[in-house]
Design a protein around this motif. Structure first.
Motif, PDB file in Angstrom:
ATOM      1  N   UNK A   1     -72.026 -68.805  -6.445  1.00  0.00           N
ATOM      2  CA  UNK A   1     -72.911 -68.061  -7.371  1.00  0.00           C
ATOM      3  C   UNK A   1     -74.281 -68.733  -7.513  1.00  0.00           C
ATOM      4  N   UNK A   2     -74.347 -70.012  -7.204  1.00  0.00           N
ATOM      5  CA  UNK A   2     -75.641 -70.706  -7.304  1.00  0.00           C
ATOM      6  C   UNK A   2     -76.618 -70.266  -6.205  1.00  0.00           C
TER       7      UNK A   2
ATOM      8  N   UNK B   1     -80.386 -58.966 -24.316  1.00  0.00           N
ATOM      9  CA  UNK B   1     -80.003 -57.853 -23.434  1.00  0.00           C
ATOM     10  C   UNK B   1     -78.797 -58.236 -22.564  1.00  0.00           C
TER      11      UNK B   1
ATOM     12  N   UNK C   1     -77.111 -70.376 -16.810  1.00  0.00           N
ATOM     13  CA  UNK C   1     -77.333 -69.797 -15.481  1.00  0.00           C
ATOM     14  C   UNK C   1     -78.666 -69.039 -15.413  1.00  0.00           C
ATOM     15  N   UNK C   2     -78.927 -68.170 -16.383  1.00  0.00           N
ATOM     16  CA  UNK C   2     -80.145 -67.352 -16.338  1.00  0.00           C
ATOM     17  C   UNK C   2     -81.336 -68.063 -16.997  1.00  0.00           C
TER      18      UNK C   2
ATOM     19  N   UNK D   1     -75.908 -57.483  -8.208  1.00  0.00           N
ATOM     20  CA  UNK D   1     -76.214 -57.906  -9.585  1.00  0.00           C
ATOM     21  C   UNK D   1     -75.374 -57.127 -10.608  1.00  0.00           C
TER      22      UNK D   1
ATOM     23  N   UNK E   1     -76.919 -67.097  -5.374  1.00  0.00           N
ATOM     24  CA  UNK E   1     -77.341 -65.721  -5.681  1.00  0.00           C
ATOM     25  C   UNK E   1     -78.743 -65.709  -6.302  1.00  0.00           C
ATOM     26  N   UNK E   2     -79.409 -64.568  -6.155  1.00  0.00           N
ATOM     27  CA  UNK E   2     -80.692 -64.373  -6.831  1.00  0.00           C
ATOM     28  C   UNK E   2     -80.397 -64.200  -8.321  1.00  0.00           C
ATOM     29  N   UNK E   3     -80.930 -65.094  -9.137  1.00  0.00           N
ATOM     30  CA  UNK E   3     -80.565 -65.072 -10.567  1.00  0.00           C
ATOM     31  C   UNK E   3     -81.357 -64.017 -11.340  1.00  0.00           C
ATOM     32  N   UNK E   4     -81.201 -62.806 -10.930  1.00  0.00           N
ATOM     33  CA  UNK E   4     -81.861 -61.738 -11.698  1.00  0.00           C
ATOM     34  C   UNK E   4     -80.802 -60.731 -12.128  1.00  0.00           C
ATOM     35  N   UNK E   5     -81.024 -60.159 -13.288  1.00  0.00           N
ATOM     36  CA  UNK E   5     -80.087 -59.153 -13.805  1.00  0.00           C
ATOM     37  C   UNK E   5     -80.591 -57.768 -13.382  1.00  0.00           C
ATOM     38  N   UNK E   6     -79.694 -56.800 -13.308  1.00  0.00           N
ATOM     39  CA  UNK E   6     -80.121 -55.466 -12.855  1.00  0.00           C
ATOM     40  C   UNK E   6     -80.775 -54.624 -13.958  1.00  0.00           C
ATOM     41  N   UNK E   7     -81.064 -55.249 -15.095  1.00  0.00           N
ATOM     42  CA  UNK E   7     -81.564 -54.480 -16.242  1.00  0.00           C
ATOM     43  C   UNK E   7     -83.051 -54.160 -16.114  1.00  0.00           C
TER      44      UNK E   7
ATOM     45  N   UNK F   1     -81.135 -47.666 -18.222  1.00  0.00           N
ATOM     46  CA  UNK F   1     -82.023 -48.803 -17.972  1.00  0.00           C
ATOM     47  C   UNK F   1     -81.344 -49.897 -17.154  1.00  0.00           C
ATOM     48  N   UNK F   2     -80.594 -49.456 -16.149  1.00  0.00           N
ATOM     49  CA  UNK F   2     -79.981 -50.410 -15.206  1.00  0.00           C
ATOM     50  C   UNK F   2     -80.328 -49.952 -13.788  1.00  0.00           C
ATOM     51  N   UNK F   3     -80.737 -50.892 -12.971  1.00  0.00           N
ATOM     52  CA  UNK F   3     -81.078 -50.574 -11.576  1.00  0.00           C
ATOM     53  C   UNK F   3     -79.791 -50.670 -10.740  1.00  0.00           C
TER      54      UNK F   3
ATOM     55  N   UNK G   1     -67.958 -68.023  -1.386  1.00  0.00           N
ATOM     56  CA  UNK G   1     -68.865 -67.369  -2.328  1.00  0.00           C
ATOM     57  C   UNK G   1     -69.399 -68.414  -3.310  1.00  0.00           C
TER      58      UNK G   1
ATOM     59  N   UNK H   1     -72.632 -58.599 -13.183  1.00  0.00           N
ATOM     60  CA  UNK H   1     -72.562 -58.331 -14.627  1.00  0.00           C
ATOM     61  C   UNK H   1     -71.152 -57.889 -15.024  1.00  0.00           C
TER      62      UNK H   1
ATOM     63  N   UNK I   1     -79.283 -52.421  -7.259  1.00  0.00           N
ATOM     64  CA  UNK I   1     -78.934 -53.840  -7.123  1.00  0.00           C
ATOM     65  C   UNK I   1     -77.420 -53.993  -7.313  1.00  0.00           C
TER      66      UNK I   1
END
Lengths: 174, 144
Positions: free
Chosen positions: B5-6, A31, A136-137, A114, B8-14, A106-108, B3, A118, A111
């Motif tokens: 990036x480390x 994704x 990173x993720x 975030x 940041x909250x490592x979550x995606x907006x998906x 399907x994107x918030x 700034x 992206x 946020x």
């Protein structure tokens, strides 16, 4: 007939176990690369079909994680390549992906940071983005990323460093 | 501007549709079942095509083999003619002058003809012989 009995001879791993363990991590990995939920869903299915086909030949359980991620990554890169080939020449490399990101159901969008992050990632090449996402993720060690991508650890470190610099620069400027 | 990036909250907006991961397993299972069916069908088609090709080759080879064989084998022809009291001319028999013995053998069937014919048939043969101008051309020439 149970679909998963075919691989019962593979030591300590069945397709069902692989599916349970990797369906979510692989979905998110895909994704983050293709952005669209629908595309990610299709690619995930193709990935698991390929895993199913090849699982009987996998003898080293320790290599399982790298192997399934490699299949998913290759599927993603193939999809992005196809998408680029079929896109109109006037559309920039990642322009359609940016549109996908900004118009998805399907994107918030609450946020903001975030979403912006992206967008920053879309300034990277596919390869840079893949390495960056895995590090990173998914927080994979370079050794594992090396097994997935086939690149050396040193080259991965350089790629990640450059990607990080580029993303940071984008975030500061925007 | 600072700034990192480390930090940041490592979550995606998906997000995903409700219950997506619950149905994923079933969807994948169905995809694999379809794939297996497709693969089995492909195997069957390939096997059928292979069998058809093998059959075609066998039939073609059989026809080709049949056409290259002589209708009657050479030795078979000799035996057939020998059973009828005839001889087959060979390269040797043509090149080598025939002796009297061979000539006798060659005329033997004519001599034996009398024993096979009835009296009436013999009379008929004699009658034909008497009126045959070609057989008596020498006599005709002498009378001229």
């Amino acid at each position: 007939m149970n679909l998963f009995t075919r691989h019962k001879n593979t030591p300590a791993v069945t397709f069902e176990q692989v599916l349970d363990k990797f369906q979510q991590p692989l979905y998110w990995h895909i994704r983050r690369m293709v952005l669209s939920h629908e595309d990610a869903q299709d690619i995930l299915q193709d990935t698991f079909i390929n895993i199913y086909k090849g699982l009987s030949s996998l003898k080293d359980e320790a290599a399982l994680k790298g192997w399934v991620y490699r299949i998913a990554t290759n599927e993603c890169l193939r999809h992005l390549q196809r998408r680029r080939e079929t896109a109109l020449s006037t559309i920039g490399d990642n322009e359609s992906l940016t549109r996908e990101l900004m118009e998805s159901a399907h994107v918030d969008y609450g946020k903001e940071m975030e979403v912006k992050f992206q967008q920053a990632l879309l300034t990277l090449s596919d390869n840079q983005r893949m390495v960056f996402n895995l590090r990173y993720y998914d927080e994979l060690p370079y050794q594992e990323i090396s097994a997935i991508t086939g690149s050396t650890v040193e080259s991965l470190k350089v790629t990640y460093h450059n990607a990080k610099e580029k993303v940071t620069k984008y975030m500061i400027n925007n | 501007m600072e700034f990192d990036i480390d930090k940041l909250d490592r979550s995606a907006p998906f997000t995903v549709p409700e219950g997506f991961f619950d149905t994923t397993k079933r969807d994948i299972e169905q995809s694999i079942a379809r794939e297996r069916k497709r693969t089995r069908r492909m195997h069957l088609i390939r096997w059928s095509m292979g069998a058809a090709a093998a059959l075609a080759v066998a039939v073609t080879a059989s026809i080709a083999l049949h056409n290259t064989q002589p209708a009657v084998p050479a030795h078979g022809l000799n035996e057939l003619l020998a059973s009828n009291g005839q001889q087959v001319a060979t390269a040797e028999s043509i090149a080598t002058p025939q002796g009297s013995k061979e000539i006798t053998q060659a005329t033997q069937p004519v001599e034996n003809l009398e024993s096979y014919l009835t009296d009436d048939e013999l009379d008929e043969c004699i009658a034909i012989n008497d009126v045959d101008e070609f057989l008596h051309c020498q006599e005709l020439l002498e009378t001229l």
